[in-house]
Design an enzyme around this catalytic site. Structure first.
Site, mmCIF file in Angstrom:
data_model
loop_
_atom_site.group_PDB
_atom_site.id
_atom_site.type_symbol
_atom_site.label_atom_id
_atom_site.label_comp_id
_atom_site.label_asym_id
_atom_site.label_seq_id
_atom_site.Cartn_x
_atom_site.Cartn_y
_atom_site.Cartn_z
ATOM 1 C CG LEU A 103 -1.927 -1.110 1.366
ATOM 2 C CD1 LEU A 103 -2.660 -1.025 2.702
ATOM 3 C CD2 LEU A 103 -2.932 -1.042 0.220
ATOM 4 C CG ASP A 104 0.489 4.180 -2.970
ATOM 5 O OD1 ASP A 104 1.241 3.299 -3.416
ATOM 6 O OD2 ASP A 104 -0.388 4.755 -3.646
ATOM 7 C CE LYS A 105 6.247 8.305 4.508
ATOM 8 N NZ LYS A 105 7.426 9.159 4.341
ATOM 9 C CG HIS A 188 1.244 5.093 -7.316
ATOM 10 N ND1 HIS A 188 1.357 4.859 -5.971
ATOM 11 C CD2 HIS A 188 2.337 5.807 -7.659
ATOM 12 C CE1 HIS A 188 2.493 5.385 -5.522
ATOM 13 N NE2 HIS A 188 3.113 5.954 -6.524
ATOM 14 C CE LYS A 191 -2.504 7.413 -3.541
ATOM 15 N NZ LYS A 191 -1.251 7.294 -2.842
#
Ligand code: URA
Length: 235
Positions: A103-105, A188, A191
């Site tokens: 998962l992204d930061k 990503h 997004k």
């Protein structure tokens, strides 16, 4: 399974291989009530009772944790600068834990942390198309045309278009709220899918991965071991 005693103890996080070797030679380890001073002694992980410094040290081949990943932590096993998701699992015994997928930061939510490589492969293999469900807040009004574009699959700059995904609009307004189900895990991806319809993700949280559902009683940063029901459906 049979394992060398020093590996057994090191796997259980009781020290480095050389630290546990020293402890074994000092006589700090008993197997079935007998002191064993040979690091190479073979332990039967199921049948033998191991005591380390007088405390029981049962062997766990695999560990499985559900983490509600908080924002600000990276999905990695170790990093010289950043806090990593594995560091949040304070009760871990094994040193070989890793997050199943990334998962992204700035993304929150469900992350499975384990050392079970076969399970990770089953959940992450691009051929398996495992569902991932996300809740997101989006800048601007999300429309049914957006939902249709998601359903059709879209160009996000990869060789292939995205697979069809389901976008449920929970609230449409200046800031919209949606639930999105995707069956891939490109970098990503969520997004970039919203970018492709001219919109920006403001907040992202994973709610489900395959059959594993985020336990909503876990606050961001909290974790627990998987229960037997969850293990039965996954393993
Ligand atoms: N898609 C994203 O864009 N980010 C995540 O962290 C997960 C899915």
């Amino acid at each position: 399974m049979k394992l060398r005693l020093d590996k057994y103890l090191a796997d259980m996080g009781l020290g480095t291989r050389s630290e546990v070797k020293k402890a074994i030679r000092k006589g700090l380890v008993q197997i079935n009530a007998q002191t064993v001073r040979e690091p190479e002694h073979k332990v039967d992980t199921k049948a033998d009772q191991v005591l380390y410094c007088g405390q029981p040290a049962a062997y766990r081949e695999y560990e499985y944790y559900m983490l509600n990943k908080p924002a600000g932590v990276i999905s990695a096993t170790g990093d010289s600068k950043e806090r990593c998701v594995v560091d949040l699992i304070e009760s871990r015994m094994r040193k070989d834990l890793f997050p199943v997928g990334r998962l992204d930061k700035d993304t929150e939510g469900l992350l499975l942390i384990t050392n079970d490589g076969d399970l990770a492969h089953r959940l992450l293999s691009p051929k398996k198309h495992v569902d991932k469900v996300y809740f997101a807040k989006i800048r601007g009004r999300v429309t049914w045309e957006d939902a249709e574009a998601f359903r059709q699959g879209m160009d996000i700059g990869e060789k292939k278009r995205t697979l069809p995904s389901e976008l449920h609009i929970l609230e449409a307004g200046e800031i919209s709220e949606v639930e999105l189900t995707i069956r891939e895990g490109k970098f990503h991806q969520v997004k970039r899918m919203f970018q492709a319809v001219g919109k920006e993700v403001l907040y992202l949280k994973r709610l489900r991965m395959g059959p594993l559902v985020l336990d909503e009683s876990l606050k961001p940063g909290e974790y627990r071991t998987l229960n037997t029901q969850e293990l039965d459906i996954l393993c």
